[in-house]
Every structure is written in structure tokens, then in C-alpha cells.
Design a protein around this motif. Structure first.
Motif, mmCIF file in Angstrom:
data_model
loop_
_atom_site.group_PDB
_atom_site.id
_atom_site.type_symbol
_atom_site.label_atom_id
_atom_site.label_comp_id
_atom_site.label_asym_id
_atom_site.label_seq_id
_atom_site.Cartn_x
_atom_site.Cartn_y
_atom_site.Cartn_z
ATOM 1 N N ILE A 70 0.846 -1.193 0.000
ATOM 2 C CA ILE A 70 0.000 0.000 0.000
ATOM 3 C C ILE A 70 0.879 1.240 0.000
ATOM 4 N N LEU A 71 0.617 2.123 -0.958
ATOM 5 C CA LEU A 71 1.251 3.441 -0.976
ATOM 6 C C LEU A 71 0.242 4.443 -0.434
ATOM 7 N N ASP A 72 0.481 4.910 0.772
ATOM 8 C CA ASP A 72 -0.412 5.852 1.454
ATOM 9 C C ASP A 72 0.166 7.247 1.288
ATOM 10 N N THR A 73 -0.539 8.124 0.579
ATOM 11 C CA THR A 73 0.010 9.435 0.244
ATOM 12 C C THR A 73 -0.920 10.564 0.679
ATOM 13 N N TRP A 183 5.562 5.564 -7.148
ATOM 14 C CA TRP A 183 5.842 6.596 -6.144
ATOM 15 C C TRP A 183 6.802 7.636 -6.714
ATOM 16 N N ASP A 184 7.879 7.174 -7.344
ATOM 17 C CA ASP A 184 8.878 8.093 -7.883
ATOM 18 C C ASP A 184 8.292 8.951 -9.001
ATOM 19 N N GLU A 185 7.539 8.327 -9.898
ATOM 20 C CA GLU A 185 6.968 9.083 -11.020
ATOM 21 C C GLU A 185 5.817 9.978 -10.552
ATOM 22 N N THR A 202 3.448 10.268 3.665
ATOM 23 C CA THR A 202 3.539 9.415 2.479
ATOM 24 C C THR A 202 4.476 8.259 2.789
ATOM 25 N N SER A 203 3.989 7.046 2.639
ATOM 26 C CA SER A 203 4.806 5.885 2.979
ATOM 27 C C SER A 203 4.341 4.666 2.193
ATOM 28 N N LEU A 204 5.271 3.718 2.016
ATOM 29 C CA LEU A 204 4.985 2.442 1.366
ATOM 30 C C LEU A 204 5.081 1.352 2.428
ATOM 31 N N LEU A 205 4.030 0.549 2.554
ATOM 32 C CA LEU A 205 4.023 -0.490 3.577
ATOM 33 C C LEU A 205 3.479 -1.796 3.028
#
Length: 366
Positions: A70-73, A183-185, A202-205
Motif C-alpha cells: 500500500i502506498l499511502d500518500t 511513487w517516484d513518477e 507518504t509511505s509504502l508499507l
């Protein structure tokens, strides 16, 4: 300036009555145009869509698709940093009437009056104004939604889900490599339109049905959790041992609400007890109306208990001689504080009722 849950302050735009009326009419026109174009995973500030619909879509997506990360932004100070020049150019894609464009530009450039000083900026759209939510959706429709949907179709190597509510965005991935590339793009995409991803929010988990087992194999602890729309989402199990996403009220949200109740009780300290109880009944019932979702009953019980304790402390302060027995407080709570209960259906039930499309289409659009 109004307080935020994290202790900071946020500027609130309060328009004149005449502007509110015209903004409401303009927003209705824009919504009728853009509702045909907005994508299915956008839920904020749209007709017949709310935060619980976004939560349902997210949980159903994680359950039905191959989601392992999950990318939580969160976009930092989104309403303050929207580029007005970009917003005008984006509106011109669909709005040909120059009168509407000029009217929106006037609202954007009206400025803020604070302590007798007018401040005008070429950034931001006044948070609190009637037209701002619609303008924000138009901006993110072009800046994020269309780009993310295209990225999912062309660049993703595995399954991918997207849910956006205003500037809160959650993206689920099957593969970690997809998540990191996205995430980077996404960071570059936002910067091209004068926006920045909040570094602390913002985090990736690792999250999903296989997260616990995969982390256990690597000698790691329980899967990480993330917050979305007032709830903390937790990878868990049902009583039968099946994968189940648990929702708990965010601790900081509950603390902020209890603090608000405590301060208001102090102001109402010398009111008659029935009058205080009537007010608390409305407050607790309203709190349940949003937070009474499946798997959150324990948090609702804790909230009711804390409200009762705050009420007792307030009543005890009315007189040094009045010790106000705890047994009496229990009776008061039974008389005035509603018992907690689950008011919302399970996510898959409500989602299925509102989206009768086939699973493959539903997963792709939501």
C-alpha cells in the motif's frame, strides 16, 4: 485561522453571501459537466459519494485483488498550493464560456482579509469556499486521476487499485517494484504542477492477505497499519481465521474529539444535568453515525466510557461538597449516552449494492 487535529492552524476562506450564492450555482454547472468525466476511484466532494464509499472501495479492492503493498500518500498543503494559472488552463479544456473563467479567476484572486490587511496570492484556492471542492477535483482529475489510470494500464506489471478522496490518496500494488516506480513518477508528476507529497504522511508499507505470512518468514513483526479518512486499517483475521481488514478509529481523532467535549462541558458546567445530558446525547449519536463500522465496536465503547468520565469530573467540580457517586454516574450514562452499536454494513455488502458491474470492471475503475 481554524485549528487542525495535529495542533497547527489552517486558513479558512469565508466568502460574502452574494459570492456563496453564485459559487453554488457555478459549482452545480461544473459538476454537471465533469461528473461525466471524473473517474470511478475519485470519491471526495462528489454527488452521492462520501468517505464511507471510499473506505468500502478500498477494502473491497484489497480483498478481491492481489494487493501486497500500500502506498499511502497525502499532498502537502494542497488547497494552499494549487497553481491558479494551471487551474485556469485545465478548466479551459472543457469550459468555453470566458465569463465563467473570469468569474472563477476573480474568486481565486480575491485574496484574504486578516487583521485589516488584504493578502493576494497566485497560489491556492480558498479552503472553505463553496467552489473550492469542485475546483480541487478538476485540478486532481487532470494532474493525478487521468495520469494514474493511464499508468495502471500501461506500466503496472501486476494488479493495482486506486482510491482518492480529495487530496488523500491510497494506491495498492501486487508488486513492490511497481509501487516504488509509481511513487517516484508520482512525485515528479506532482512537482510539475506545483504540488508536493507530504514527506511525513507518504509511505509504502506491506499490507494485504499475505503480509503477515511473508513478514513472519523474514522474521519481521506484524504488518504495518495506515490511516485513511479517520480510521486506522489493520491486517487481521476473523474468528474463523480468514483474512479481515479491521478498522479502528484513529487515536488522534478520538483524543481531539474528547478534548473538544471536555472544553465544552466546562462551559456548560453549571447548566442543569438534563440539559447537559441532552447535548451529550446528540454528540455521542453523531460520533457513532460516522465511526460505527464493523470491527470498531471496542473503540466505540471506549469513547462512550471516556465521555462518561469527563461528564462525571465536570459535575464533581460544580461543588467541593458534591462527590457525585460513581453509581449515580452509571445511571446518568444509561439515561443519556446511547449504547454503541454497528450502524454501517460490511464494505462488500454496501459496495455490491451500489456497484452492480462485473468484478473485473469494478476492480479496474475503483
Amino acid at each position: 485561522m481554524i485549528p487542525k487535529p495535529d495542533g497547527r492552524e489552517r486558513p479558512l476562506a469565508v466568502a460574502a453571501l452574494e459570492d456563496k450564492i453564485v459559487q453554488k450555482a457555478t459549482a452545480a454547472v461544473l459538476n454537471s459537466i465533469y461528473e461525466e468525466e471524473f473517474l470511478g476511484f475519485s470519491y471526495g466532494f462528489r454527488p452521492k459519494r462520501g468517505p464511507h464509499d471510499a473506505l468500502d472501495a478500498l477494502i473491497v479492492g484489497i480483498n478481491r485483488r492481489k494487493v501486497n503493498f500500500i502506498l499511502d500518500t497525502d499532498i502537502e498543503k494542497f488547497f494552499d498550493r494549487v497553481s491558479q494559472s494551471w487551474l485556469t488552463r485545465l478548466l479551459e479544456h472543457r469550459i468555453g464560456d470566458r465569463r465563467i473563467i473570469r468569474l472563477i479567476q476573480k474568486w481565486l484572486k480575491a485574496g484574504v482579509l486578516e487583521e485589516g490587511i488584504v493578502t493576494v496570492s497566485d497560489q491556492g484556492t480558498g479552503q472553505g469556499s463553496v467552489i473550492s471542492p469542485t475546483l480541487a477535483n478538476v485540478y486532481l482529475h487532470y494532474v493525478f486521476d487521468l495520469w494514474a489510470d493511464r499508468w495502471r494500464q500501461r506500466n503496472a506489471k501486476g494488479d493495482m487499485i486506486i482510491v482518492r478522496f480529495a487530496d488523500d490518496i491510497v494506491v495498492g500494488f501486487e508488486h513492490e517494484a511497481d509501487a516504488r516506480r509509481f511513487w517516484d513518477e508520482m512525485r515528479q508528476r506532482m512537482e510539475a504542477f506545483a504540488l508536493t507529497l507530504h514527506p511525513a504522511k507518504t509511505s509504502l508499507l506491506e499490507f494485504g492477505r499475505h503480509a503477515a505470512a511473508n513478514r513472519a518468514k523474514r522474521g519481521l513483526g506484524k504488518p504495518e497499519t495506515f490511516d485513511f479518512l479517520g480510521f486506522t486499517l489493520i491486517s487481521g483475521r476473523s474468528r474463523r481465521g480468514k483474512f479481515l481488514i479491521h478498522r479502528r478509529t484513529q487515536r488522534k481523532r478520538m483524543r481531539a474529539k474528547l478534548k473538544e467535549i471536555k472544553e465544552e462541558l466546562r462551559r456548560r458546567m453549571h447548566q442543569p444535568i438534563p440539559e447537559q445530558g441532552k447535548w451529550l446525547t446528540q454528540v455521542v449519536r453523531g460520533y457513532y453515525g460516522y465511526h460505527a463500522v464493523p470491527t470498531n465496536l471496542a473503540a466505540l465503547k471506549a469513547f462512550r466510557h471516556h465521555v462518561n468520565r469527563l461528564w462525571v469530573r465536570t459535575l464533581r467540580r460544580r461543588s467541593q461538597k458534591d462527590r457525585f457517586a460513581w453509581q449515580r454516574s452509571i445511571k446518568l450514562a444509561d439515561d443519556f449516552l446511547p449504547q454503541p452499536g454497528i450502524l454501517h454494513p460490511w464494505p462488500n455488502v454496501r459496495f455490491a449494492a451500489r456497484h452492480s458491474r462485473p468484478l473485473s470492471v469494478t476492480a479496474h475503475r475503483n
